[in-house]
Design a protein around this motif. Structure first.
Motif, PDB file in Angstrom:
ATOM      1  N   GLU A   1      47.786  30.126  46.858  1.00 39.38           N
ATOM      2  CA  GLU A   1      49.031  29.743  47.518  1.00 39.38           C
ATOM      3  C   GLU A   1      50.259  30.433  46.949  1.00 39.38           C
ATOM      4  O   GLU A   1      51.300  30.460  47.609  1.00 39.38           O
ATOM      5  CB  GLU A   1      49.221  28.225  47.438  1.00 39.38           C
ATOM      6  CG  GLU A   1      48.120  27.441  48.145  1.00 39.38           C
ATOM      7  CD  GLU A   1      48.338  25.926  48.065  1.00 39.38           C
ATOM      8  OE1 GLU A   1      49.443  25.521  47.642  1.00 39.38           O
ATOM      9  OE2 GLU A   1      47.428  25.175  48.419  1.00 39.38           O
ATOM     10  N   GLU A   2      50.169  30.976  45.747  1.00 36.34           N
ATOM     11  CA  GLU A   2      51.354  31.574  45.137  1.00 36.34           C
ATOM     12  C   GLU A   2      51.135  33.047  44.778  1.00 36.34           C
ATOM     13  O   GLU A   2      51.819  33.928  45.295  1.00 36.34           O
ATOM     14  CB  GLU A   2      51.761  30.773  43.885  1.00 36.34           C
ATOM     15  CG  GLU A   2      52.135  29.320  44.191  1.00 36.34           C
ATOM     16  CD  GLU A   2      52.418  28.520  42.931  1.00 36.34           C
ATOM     17  OE1 GLU A   2      52.617  29.141  41.853  1.00 36.34           O
ATOM     18  OE2 GLU A   2      52.418  27.273  42.992  1.00 36.34           O
TER      19      GLU A   2
ATOM     20  N   HIS B   1      45.820  43.075  43.215  1.00 38.45           N
ATOM     21  CA  HIS B   1      45.165  42.344  44.300  1.00 38.45           C
ATOM     22  C   HIS B   1      43.667  42.222  44.040  1.00 38.45           C
ATOM     23  O   HIS B   1      43.073  41.149  44.243  1.00 38.45           O
ATOM     24  CB  HIS B   1      45.409  43.062  45.625  1.00 38.45           C
ATOM     25  CG  HIS B   1      44.742  42.406  46.795  1.00 38.45           C
ATOM     26  ND1 HIS B   1      45.232  41.261  47.385  1.00 38.45           N
ATOM     27  CD2 HIS B   1      43.607  42.723  47.464  1.00 38.45           C
ATOM     28  CE1 HIS B   1      44.433  40.903  48.373  1.00 38.45           C
ATOM     29  NE2 HIS B   1      43.449  41.771  48.448  1.00 38.45           N
ATOM     30  N   GLU B   2      43.051  43.317  43.603  1.00 37.58           N
ATOM     31  CA  GLU B   2      41.619  43.287  43.327  1.00 37.58           C
ATOM     32  C   GLU B   2      41.298  42.290  42.212  1.00 37.58           C
ATOM     33  O   GLU B   2      40.319  41.537  42.292  1.00 37.58           O
ATOM     34  CB  GLU B   2      41.136  44.688  42.952  1.00 37.58           C
ATOM     35  CG  GLU B   2      41.178  45.671  44.125  1.00 37.58           C
ATOM     36  CD  GLU B   2      40.883  47.093  43.697  1.00 37.58           C
ATOM     37  OE1 GLU B   2      40.555  47.281  42.503  1.00 37.58           O
ATOM     38  OE2 GLU B   2      40.996  48.013  44.528  1.00 37.58           O
ATOM     39  N   TYR B   3      42.141  42.287  41.176  1.00 38.49           N
ATOM     40  CA  TYR B   3      41.919  41.346  40.072  1.00 38.49           C
ATOM     41  C   TYR B   3      42.059  39.903  40.554  1.00 38.49           C
ATOM     42  O   TYR B   3      41.201  39.049  40.284  1.00 38.49           O
ATOM     43  CB  TYR B   3      42.903  41.615  38.935  1.00 38.49           C
ATOM     44  CG  TYR B   3      42.972  40.468  37.948  1.00 38.49           C
ATOM     45  CD1 TYR B   3      41.948  40.255  37.025  1.00 38.49           C
ATOM     46  CD2 TYR B   3      44.053  39.577  37.964  1.00 38.49           C
ATOM     47  CE1 TYR B   3      41.999  39.190  36.136  1.00 38.49           C
ATOM     48  CE2 TYR B   3      44.114  38.510  37.079  1.00 38.49           C
ATOM     49  CZ  TYR B   3      43.086  38.317  36.175  1.00 38.49           C
ATOM     50  OH  TYR B   3      43.132  37.259  35.312  1.00 38.49           O
ATOM     51  N   LEU B   4      43.150  39.614  41.273  1.00 35.46           N
ATOM     52  CA  LEU B   4      43.394  38.246  41.739  1.00 35.46           C
ATOM     53  C   LEU B   4      42.295  37.797  42.699  1.00 35.46           C
ATOM     54  O   LEU B   4      41.841  36.646  42.648  1.00 35.46           O
ATOM     55  CB  LEU B   4      44.758  38.159  42.423  1.00 35.46           C
ATOM     56  CG  LEU B   4      45.984  38.360  41.524  1.00 35.46           C
ATOM     57  CD1 LEU B   4      47.253  38.379  42.367  1.00 35.46           C
ATOM     58  CD2 LEU B   4      46.076  37.259  40.471  1.00 35.46           C
ATOM     59  N   SER B   5      41.862  38.690  43.592  1.00 35.08           N
ATOM     60  CA  SER B   5      40.812  38.342  44.548  1.00 35.08           C
ATOM     61  C   SER B   5      39.502  38.038  43.831  1.00 35.08           C
ATOM     62  O   SER B   5      38.798  37.075  44.163  1.00 35.08           O
ATOM     63  CB  SER B   5      40.609  39.478  45.554  1.00 35.08           C
ATOM     64  OG  SER B   5      41.772  39.700  46.310  1.00 35.08           O
TER      65      SER B   5
ATOM     66  N   ALA C   1      52.233  36.350  47.076  1.00 33.38           N
ATOM     67  CA  ALA C   1      53.266  37.194  46.471  1.00 33.38           C
ATOM     68  C   ALA C   1      52.762  38.623  46.300  1.00 33.38           C
ATOM     69  O   ALA C   1      53.503  39.588  46.509  1.00 33.38           O
ATOM     70  CB  ALA C   1      53.690  36.614  45.117  1.00 33.38           C
ATOM     71  N   ASN C   2      51.480  38.753  45.935  1.00 32.53           N
ATOM     72  CA  ASN C   2      50.900  40.084  45.780  1.00 32.53           C
ATOM     73  C   ASN C   2      50.803  40.811  47.118  1.00 32.53           C
ATOM     74  O   ASN C   2      51.067  42.008  47.210  1.00 32.53           O
ATOM     75  CB  ASN C   2      49.512  39.964  45.145  1.00 32.53           C
ATOM     76  CG  ASN C   2      48.786  41.285  45.050  1.00 32.53           C
ATOM     77  OD1 ASN C   2      47.846  41.523  45.784  1.00 32.53           O
ATOM     78  ND2 ASN C   2      49.232  42.167  44.160  1.00 32.53           N
TER      79      ASN C   2
ATOM     80  N   ILE D   1      52.436  44.373  48.111  1.00 31.42           N
ATOM     81  CA  ILE D   1      51.694  45.496  48.693  1.00 31.42           C
ATOM     82  C   ILE D   1      52.440  46.038  49.909  1.00 31.42           C
ATOM     83  O   ILE D   1      52.586  47.254  50.080  1.00 31.42           O
ATOM     84  CB  ILE D   1      50.263  45.064  49.068  1.00 31.42           C
ATOM     85  CG1 ILE D   1      49.429  44.849  47.800  1.00 31.42           C
ATOM     86  CG2 ILE D   1      49.598  46.110  49.966  1.00 31.42           C
ATOM     87  CD1 ILE D   1      48.057  44.282  48.062  1.00 31.42           C
ATOM     88  N   GLU D   2      52.925  45.131  50.766  1.00 27.49           N
ATOM     89  CA  GLU D   2      53.654  45.565  51.958  1.00 27.49           C
ATOM     90  C   GLU D   2      54.930  46.295  51.579  1.00 27.49           C
ATOM     91  O   GLU D   2      55.295  47.314  52.178  1.00 27.49           O
ATOM     92  CB  GLU D   2      53.976  44.354  52.844  1.00 27.49           C
ATOM     93  CG  GLU D   2      52.759  43.714  53.491  1.00 27.49           C
ATOM     94  CD  GLU D   2      51.978  44.706  54.346  1.00 27.49           C
ATOM     95  OE1 GLU D   2      52.607  45.492  55.064  1.00 27.49           O
ATOM     96  OE2 GLU D   2      50.734  44.707  54.264  1.00 27.49           O
TER      97      GLU D   2
END
Length: 691
Positions: free
Chosen positions: A556-557, A588-592, A561-562, A566-567
């Motif tokens: 949710e956060e 993004h890869e780490y968070l995913s 935000a990531n 990216i955008e």
């Protein structure tokens, strides 16, 4: 080149006295017209060689007496061989240069050797190349005002002739070093009185000017029209980013500001308001319909009489076009509707009689125009609802689709039912319509009830369909908490839930952290869908709550935000050399990966309840005491989330934990090289785990 008539006539007469008289007259009026003198001398040399030399010597003497050194240098280059003695060219060039740079003698002495003009007596092919190079080197001196792209305006503070470099203090950065070779390409010389020079010398004076007066100073400083972006760059530092919108609107409203070029307008300052209005009217008469409408919008800043004149001309043109070009006529009418008095013509009759309304609507390129036409069609055309149904599959903008949906909804549920059924049946042929319905269903319960399992199935299929590539980010967003997909899941029957669970498992375009919460929601409603985990993960209630909170923050956060980062990074340009984009993608890869891992662990986790732990043997959730009281040692066996060997808490998945499981009081086991006997087995105390 054409010669002045007096010189041309004298040459034709072949009379030396007439040529001398014409020459002296022109010398008195235009001593710097070197091109004409050189051309006349060249023509005279064929028949009067001695006269040509004498006349050139007279001109040379006059230029020296009047200290017109730059003109004399041009004369030597153009005709020096015709009147100077052999070997004198180089010497006279130096003399002219010393006259030109009399106030910079030291600089000249330093540059002459640097370019090779301090030696040699005969003219060589490279002489004038050296002269040009010398002049380029001496363009700049301390105090010269220059401008540079991305740096703004600045002043030369140091000239190093030995190193051939300048140092410039710009408004954005001081001490910028620029080589002489590059200076001519990247630096713009700013003359006295130019707005950029004034910006450097007296910025407060410019800031105090009214918007139109400052804009006038900007536009009159340039010999060409400027774009809005160029104007904004010039006033940067005088007008803040927050002030720009209001300042620009006020400044360009002045009647002497002329905009040309359509959407990407350029601006210049007319001599008078009358000149500006004449210019606009001239453009108006020559423009096509879109151009005339754009000029009408700009004319609102001019004399009201000019605007009225344009309105009258457009109203007359509208009456001609309504038969030959109805879309153009409608566009004119819509523009005139916003002007005082509007148009004498009303479009309802035209729209009512349309044979092909869809073709007419396609020709209205701008979305607001089509929406205005839809509003009139509802009142004017007998088959408007059929037109709306047909257009629902041609429009792409969500706002326009909303206008059509509201119209059909007002007409009755049957019309919208037909649209819904057709969209869901032909979903791959109408991507924009499907995405609109899916997004509308997020907040509209009636749309969710209409769509139900069919809409959910189409959304999950569309996420991975190539026809929806441009809308995929919108569809994925509908899978997040509070989106359409979670809300549709709550409406499913048991049999539909089985299909939905399988569809979510197949939805490879959704990342694990996106699909797993959806499947978990289904499994909570329909527990039989959950497959028992072969390898449960044991954890305390506190650890489970902490991991759930971590997952919530990720989903949710941090991940939203990531995605935004990216955008924003993608908008910066070339992704191959975009550090911000690469960094955001790696994040993004780490968070995913972290979200996926947590989601999987939480799916198989089982809470350790102390009241349910049997201490008859070593199990997960027990505390083991070894040895006698004097050398007592304890180990608590819990899950990997609580593991803290420094506090004698180990994971049941560790090697030692696995060897301890199943042991009873009295059994012996090797721990850190010592053989220890199990003295007691107790249920763990959660309070012992608190820091």
């Amino acid at each position: 080149m054409a010669l002045p008539s007096t010189l041309a006539s004298a040459l034709e007469s072949e009379n030396p006295d007439a040529l001398e008289s014409a020459w002296l007259d022109h010398l008195a009026n235009r001593p710097d017209d070197i091109d004409s003198f050189a051309r006349a001398a060249e023509l005279a040399e064929a028949s009067q060689p001695s006269s040509a030399r004498v006349l050139l010597e007279l001109l040379d003497d006059a230029l020296q007496e009047q200290e017109l050194w730059e003109a004399r240098l041009a004369l030597i280059q153009a005709a020096g061989k015709r009147y100077l003695k052999a070997g004198r060219i180089h010497e006279e060039v130096q003399k002219s240069l010393r006259g030109m740079y009399a106030n910079r003698a030291a600089d000249l002495d330093a540059v002459l050797p640097a370019v090779g003009l301090d030696r040699g007596r005969d003219e060589t092919p490279k002489l004038w190349d050296k002269v040009e190079r010398l002049r380029n080197l001496l363009i700049y001196e301390v105090g010269t005002v220059v401008a540079m792209k991305d740096q703004g305006v600045g002043r030369v503070v140091e000239v190093n002739l030995a190193l051939q470099t300048l140092k410039v203090d710009f408004e954005r950065q001081a001490g910028v070093a620029v080589g002489f070779r590059a200076a001519g390409k990247i630096l713009e010389l700013i003359p006295d009185g130019h707005v950029l020079a004034r910006k450097l010398e007296a910025p407060e004076t410019l800031r105090a000017l009214a918007p139109s007066d400052l804009l006038r100073s900007v536009l009159e400083s340039y010999s060409r029209p400027l774009s809005g972006a160029e104007i904004r760059q010039v006033v940067d530092g005088l007008i803040t980013k927050e002030q720009w919108g209001g300042w620009w609107a006020a400044a360009r409203r002045h009647s002497q500001v002329i905009a040309s070029g359509g959407p990407r307008s350029t601006y210049h300052w007319a001599e008078t308001s009358g000149h500006a209005e004449d210019h606009l009217w001239f453009e108006f008469e020559a423009a096509d319909v879109p151009g005339q409408l754009d000029l009408l919008r700009r004319a609102s800043n001019q004399d009201p009489l000019l605007r009225e004149r344009m309105v009258a001309a457009l109203d007359e043109r509208l009456l001609t076009l309504r038969e030959t070009d109805p879309p153009a006529a409608f566009e004119i009418w819509a523009a005139l509707e916003r002007q005082p008095g509007g148009s004498s013509w009303q479009p309802a009759e035209l729209l009512q009689a349309l044979d092909d309304p869809s073709r007419f609507l396609d020709a209205l390129g701008q979305r607001p125009l089509r929406e205005r036409a839809y509003a009139i069609l509802r009142d004017a055309h007998p088959d408007w609802s059929a037109i709306f149904e047909s257009r629902f599959f041609r429009e792409t903008d969500p706002r326009t689709l909303g206008v059509l949906a509201e119209g059909l909804l007002a007409a009755g549920k049957t019309e919208l039912d037909r649209v819904f059924d057709r969209v869901l049946s032909q979903w791959q042929r109408s991507p924009d319509a499907l995405v609109y319905l899916a997004e509308r269903a997020q907040d509209d319960e009636e749309f969710r009830q209409w769509g139900g399992w069919r809409l959910l199935k189409r959304i999950l299929s569309a996420v991975g369909d190539a026809a929806f590539d441009s809308q995929r980010h919108r569809l994925v967003a509908l899978c997040d908490s509070g989106g359409t997909v979670p809300r549709l899941l709550s409406l499913l029957t048991e049999s539909e839930a089985v299909e939905a669970d399988a569809a979510l498992e197949r939805a490879t375009s959704l990342l694990d952290y996106q699909s797993r919460p959806l499947r978990e929601a289904l499994h909570l409603r329909f527990p039989h869908l959950r497959e028992p985990s072969a390898h449960p993960l044991y954890a305390t209630r506190t650890s489970i709550a902490a991991k759930r909170e971590e997952l919530r923050q990720l989903l949710e956060e941090e991940l939203p935000a990531n995605r935004k980062a990216i955008e924003e990074a993608r908008a910066l340009g070339d992704l191959r050399e975009n550090f911000e984009y690469k960094s955001a993608r790696q994040r993004h890869e780490y968070l995913s990966a972290r979200a996926t891992s947590l989601s999987r662990d939480l799916e198989r986790v089982q809470e350790l309840d102390p009241d349910q732990v049997d201490a008859g043997e070593v199990r997960v959730g027990t505390r083991v005491r070894f040895g006698e009281a004097a050398s007592e040692r304890t180990l608590t066996i819990l899950g990997p989330w609580e593991s803290a060997p420094e506090r004698q808490v180990i994971s049941f998945e560790s090697e030692l934990g696995q060897r301890l499981l199943g042991k009873r009081v009295g059994d012996r086991i090797e721990v850190d090289g010592d053989i220890l006997a199990v003295a007691a087995i107790e249920v763990f105390d959660p309070t012992d785990l608190e820091p």
